[in-house]
Design an enzyme around this catalytic site. Structure first.
Site, PDB file in Angstrom:
ATOM      1  N   GLU A  96      61.560  -0.765-103.359  1.00 23.09           N
ATOM      2  CA  GLU A  96      61.882   0.296-104.274  1.00 23.09           C
ATOM      3  C   GLU A  96      62.211  -0.231-105.522  1.00 23.09           C
ATOM      4  O   GLU A  96      63.296  -1.061-105.887  1.00 23.09           O
ATOM      5  CB  GLU A  96      63.069   1.324-103.965  1.00 23.09           C
ATOM      6  CG  GLU A  96      63.376   2.210-105.096  1.00 23.09           C
ATOM      7  CD  GLU A  96      62.316   2.981-105.440  1.00 23.09           C
ATOM      8  OE1 GLU A  96      62.422   3.067-106.905  1.00 23.09           O
ATOM      9  OE2 GLU A  96      61.500   3.611-104.710  1.00 23.09           O
ATOM     10  N   ASP A 103      53.715   4.677-100.728  1.00 22.67           N
ATOM     11  CA  ASP A 103      54.242   6.024-100.927  1.00 22.67           C
ATOM     12  C   ASP A 103      55.045   5.979-102.274  1.00 22.67           C
ATOM     13  O   ASP A 103      56.077   6.535-102.594  1.00 22.67           O
ATOM     14  CB  ASP A 103      55.330   6.548 -99.731  1.00 22.67           C
ATOM     15  CG  ASP A 103      55.529   7.845 -99.908  1.00 22.67           C
ATOM     16  OD1 ASP A 103      55.059   8.518-100.458  1.00 22.67           O
ATOM     17  OD2 ASP A 103      56.873   8.190 -99.283  1.00 22.67           O
ATOM     18  N   ASP A 137      59.228  -4.275-107.826  1.00 21.20           N
ATOM     19  CA  ASP A 137      57.773  -3.578-108.016  1.00 21.20           C
ATOM     20  C   ASP A 137      57.169  -3.925-106.820  1.00 21.20           C
ATOM     21  O   ASP A 137      57.173  -5.177-106.101  1.00 21.20           O
ATOM     22  CB  ASP A 137      57.317  -4.247-109.286  1.00 21.20           C
ATOM     23  CG  ASP A 137      55.894  -3.645-109.404  1.00 21.20           C
ATOM     24  OD1 ASP A 137      55.778  -2.329-109.655  1.00 21.20           O
ATOM     25  OD2 ASP A 137      54.653  -4.414-109.058  1.00 21.20           O
TER      26      ASP A 137
END
Length: 297
Positions: free
Chosen positions: A116, A164, A143
């Site tokens: 994340e 996602d 990233d």
């Protein structure tokens, strides 16, 4: 306290679309304005966007916290119908942490890495959505593309990669390109799979489909018609498992899925190998990723 939250969200500029909701938390991170809102029994994570009604990123039903609320989250479990066992899972994009926590329970031996970019999202997932790291779940603040590049350099491989990542409007464009997917393929095991959360109603549908096909060959679409939900299920093999095998796996998973309010047969019937896009569509690349197509009219 509620009046204080309203004043804070007015300062952050996120109140215009959230005033009808019970605002539990707001903050401005390095990347976005974030809110946690309560609507009936649902506690939801919201990324502020330019849309009048920004989509919820994660929702948890406080009366049944294990129940998967969103169709797309259920559809991601298509990966288990295709590949019932996975030892190392990589999830790019955390949201409220619903997927890692669900997979931890469904696959008791699996190691799960969540990536994340926004530390505020991870903090909120822990504080409000019961996301918990342990010896089987790890979180990396980075990233997603940089993480995969470094994983390739370190010869790491994963059985299942879940893409996602959303910025509120759509998938970050550098996580949609042919070059990125080639990097993803490098860190997949020989029988590994990718499940990518995209939208079937996006103007980029044909471009995305052509791009995945250029890297992985034929893939399964797993989607709900007349909604926006679409999962691209691609593999590191040249041939796809036949649907009867997937149906058998669906039957085996049903008891485990019951805990999460998921019908495995419903997921199975969303599988299709149909190529319902123009195969001559341009491929998305690092030089050609048209941001102007990210939003529908």
């Amino acid at each position: 306290m509620f009046n204080l939250m309203i004043r804070i969200c007015l300062l952050l500029g996120v109140c215009s679309t959230l005033q009808a909701k019970d605002i539990i938390h707001t903050e401005k991170s390095l990347y976005r304005n974030i809110s946690v809102v309560k609507e009936d029994s649902l506690l939801c994570l919201v990324f502020e966007t330019r849309k009048d009604n920004p989509p919820y990123q994660t929702c948890v039903d406080e009366t049944d916290k294990k129940r998967l609320v969103f169709s797309y989250t259920k559809l991601v479990l298509s990966g288990l119908l295709y590949k019932p066992e996975a030892d190392h899972i990589l999830v790019i994009g955390l949201g409220g942490g619903t997927l890692p926590m669900t997979l931890k329970e469904l696959l008791p031996e699996a190691k799960i890495t969540s990536v994340e970019i926004d530390p505020s999202v991870t903090k909120i997932a822990r504080q409000y959505f019961d996301y918990q790291e342990d010896d089987r779940i790890d979180t990396v603040t980075q990233d997603g593309r940089l993480f995969i590049k470094r994983a390739a350099l370190n010869n790491k491989q994963y059985d299942w990669i879940i893409l996602d990542a959303f910025n509120g409007d759509y998938i970050p464009e550098h996580l949609m390109t042919q070059e990125f997917l080639q990097e993803v393929k490098q860190v997949l095991t020989d029988d590994g799979i990718v499940t990518a959360n995209t939208f079937s109603e996006s103007k980029l549908y044909a471009y995305e489909s052509a791009t995945y096909q250029s890297v992985f060959g034929d893939f399964y679409n797993v989607k709900r018609r007349n909604t926006g939900n679409r999962i691209v299920l691609a593999t590191n093999n040249k041939s796809l498992k036949p649907l009867p095998v997937i149906k058998q796996n669906a039957e085996k998973w049903q008891t485990a899925f019951d805990v999460f309010g998921v019908d495995s047969d419903w997921i199975y019937h969303r599988f299709t190998p149909e190529k319902d896009w123009d195969e001559n569509s341009e491929i998305l690349t690092d030089q050609y990723a048209p941001v102007n197509l990210l939003k529908n009219d």
